[in-house]
Design an enzyme around this catalytic site. Structure first.
Site, short mmCIF file in Angstrom:
data_model
loop_
_atom_site.label_atom_id
_atom_site.label_comp_id
_atom_site.label_asym_id
_atom_site.label_seq_id
_atom_site.Cartn_x
_atom_site.Cartn_y
_atom_site.Cartn_z
N GLY A 1 0.85 -1.19 0.00
CA GLY A 1 0.00 0.00 0.00
C GLY A 1 0.87 1.22 0.00
CB CYS B 1 5.24 -4.02 0.12
SG CYS B 1 5.92 -2.36 -0.07
CE1 TYR B 2 1.44 0.95 5.68
CE2 TYR B 2 -0.48 -0.46 5.46
CZ TYR B 2 0.14 0.62 6.06
OH TYR B 2 -0.50 1.33 7.01
CG HIS C 1 5.73 -4.96 -4.63
ND1 HIS C 1 4.41 -4.82 -4.27
CD2 HIS C 1 6.36 -3.86 -4.17
CE1 HIS C 1 4.24 -3.67 -3.63
NE2 HIS C 1 5.42 -3.07 -3.56
CD GLU D 1 2.85 -7.65 -5.96
OE1 GLU D 1 3.64 -8.32 -5.26
OE2 GLU D 1 2.52 -6.48 -5.69
CG ASP E 1 -11.68 -8.29 -24.02
OD1 ASP E 1 -10.99 -9.33 -24.04
OD2 ASP E 1 -11.19 -7.15 -24.02
CE LYS F 1 -7.47 -8.94 -25.34
NZ LYS F 1 -8.42 -7.81 -25.51
#
Ligand code: XMP
Length: 510
Positions: free
Chosen positions: A48, A75-76, A162, A164, A220, A365
């Site tokens: 965050g 992280c945070y 991070h 991710e 989509d 996507k």
């Protein structure tokens, strides 16, 4: 996952899905009772933007740490864990942003089988200076003494970086070690679950109601509509607007493909209407606005035809293929909202309500493509390259006319055909062909002078269209495209190639 305002909230959720574990995002401030009511197998505290010391910084109820549920902080979230469990966090004044080497002192379970030195993505000002008791420190960086820790007994762990983001090497391993090996989450989540879950949600939302979907021909809207059709069958009507700026043979192709899959498809021919509205317009934003406006008008007219007999007070559902990168707010949202502007649409009863159905709101996507494959949609549909809603209208630099559109359609068809022949379709994200309609240059063909227009090839590679690089097309492919376009399209005497990344360029020219 508890979201503390992370830039990458949905990306974390997506990585958890990749680890084949189901995940939900709750905003920070959700009470521990409410979180525990969902019976989570594990809880992730996201990153965050705040400092844990900032006034009003979002915190976490320490009860979470004694609930017995495994917790992972990044992280945070990592700093909140350190603080909440009795460790120390300090504002050391040194910051780490971007690529940072970490050194693993002992891998433990979290960092098992990773190189002792590797690069991760950091973005923090505060630093954990002392791990809470019971935790082993696993890694550090030059300025961060505690960059990762774990307590296997309490099934808790965290990293300062991070994991991710793609730039963090071994990031997915870190997450999987926590989810699978520390928290013991079972690996049962697949795209089939996504289909089942969404179909169930759509049934709940739409009930006995009816829905309409604007198909663009792209993946989509096709996947969104296919999910809705699976949920409510023939109570879905699909509308496809041909605004006259589609590519060569596209409308016929879309019609054939879609009629295979969808029960009802309403194809609206609106070429004349759009081209009339665009006459004399050259400014890109004005073009876009006009196209958007005409599109809504046409779609509304189709709605009136389809739902003209809708009962007073009946809610009609509007299906949209909104993807996560299109969603502005973080946290995933509730997924529905009412479009007020549709209320007084000509011909519709005043109190006819529209409600959005957006089954792809949390997906990226490539996940949408996986869902499309799961639903058995034809490969052509699932792997179609992105094409902008305003179509070739924003690939003609200058006024859009039928003659120019036909010229560009021919050039574009050649470029696409050659790209497909070269087997590069999946590697190249997109290759717009742009017609510089107001530019002319002198050429020579068959011993005669020509004074024609240039086209620009814009092949790019990308993961999500947010950033892109120019694609290094093989020379033979460029040569083939150039020769064929200049030979086969009368008014075009030059083919050029755009070698600008995004940023600073965008993918499209307008
Ligand atoms: P830009 O040009 O902004 O494009 O780098 C990023 C991606 O978005 C597509 N694009 C659009 N798609 N309606 C759409 O549905 C639009 O108005 C639009 N404008 C750009 C573009 O083709 C690329 O994939």
């Amino acid at each position: 996952m508890v979201d503390f305002g992370a830039q990458y909230a949905q990306l974390i959720a997506r990585r958890v899905r990749e680890a084949r574990v189901y995940s939900e995002i709750v905003p920070h401030g959700t009470s521990v009772e409410a979180i525990l009511e969902r019976k989570p197998a594990a809880i992730i505290l996201s990153g965050g933007p705040s400092s844990v010391y900032a006034e009003g910084a979002p915190g976490i109820d320490p009860a979470l740490f004694t609930s017995g549920v495994p917790v992972f902080g990044m992280c945070y979230g990592f700093q909140l864990m350190a603080q909440g469990l009795g460790g120390q966090v300090a504002s050391t004044g040194t910051r780490e942003y971007g690529r940072t080497p970490v050194t693993i002192s002992q891998p433990g379970t979290l960092l098992a089988e990773m190189p002792a030195q590797h690069n991760v993505w950091m973005s923090h000002g505060d630093t954990v200076t002392q791990a809470p008791s019971g935790f082993s420190v696993l890694a550090s960086t030059e300025v961060t003494p505690v960059a990762a820790f774990e307590d296997l007994e309490r099934r808790m762990a965290g990293v300062q970086w991070h994991p991710e983001v793609l730039h963090s090497e071994h990031g997915q391993n870190v997450l999987e070690h926590f989810l699978h090996d520390i928290a013991g989450c079972r690996q049962t989540w697949t795209m089939l679950n996504v289909v089942e879950e969404q179909v169930e949600k759509i049934r709940e939302q739409v009930g006995e109601g009816r829905a309409i979907c604007a198909l663009s021909g792209g993946v989509d809207s096709a996947v969104a509509a296919a999910l809705v059709q699976r949920a409510i069958g023939d109570r879905l009507t699909c509308v496809y607007v041909d605004h006259g700026m589609m590519r060569l043979g596209e409308t016929e192709q879309v019609r054939r493909d879609f009629e295979e899959v969808f029960d009802s498809l309403d194809v609206v021919d609106a070429e004349e209407q759009f081209l009339t509205a665009l006459a004399g317009v050259t400014e890109p934003e004005t073009k876009r606005k006009i196209i958007g406006h005409e599109f809504i008008r046409t779609f509304e007219a189709a709605e009136v035809r389809v739902f003209g007999d809708a009962q007073q007070g009946e809610t009609v559902f509007l299906v949209q293929g909104t993807l996560y990168p299109d969603v502005v707010e973080s946290g995933g949202g509730a997924g529905t909202s009412t479009i007020k502007s549709h209320h007084n649409v000509g011909g519709l009863p005043d109190d006819l309500n529209f409600e959005l159905v957006e089954p792809l709101r949390a997906l990226f996507k490539d996940e949408v493509r996986a869902v499309g494959e799961q639903l058995g949609l034809p490969e052509r549909m699932v792997w179609r390259q992105p094409f902008p809603g305003p179509g070739l209208g924003i690939r003609i630099i200058g006024e859009v006319t039928k003659e120019r559109l036909d010229m560009l359609r021919q050039a574009d068809a050649i470029a696409r055909e050659e790209l497909t022949k070269s087997g590069l379709d999946r590697e190249i994200w997109q290759m717009p062909v742009v017609l510089l309609a107001d530019v002319r240059s002198v050429g020579v063909q068959g011993d005669g002078r020509t004074y024609g227009h240039p086209v620009v090839l814009r092949p790019v590679t990308s993961e999500d269209a947010m950033t892109a690089d120019w694609a290094r097309l093989p020379y033979e492919v460029m040569e083939k495209i150039s020769t064929r376009i200049t030979n086969e399209v009368a008014e075009i005497n030059r083919v050029t190639i755009d070698i600008t990344s995004k940023p600073p360029g965008t993918i499209e020219w307008e």
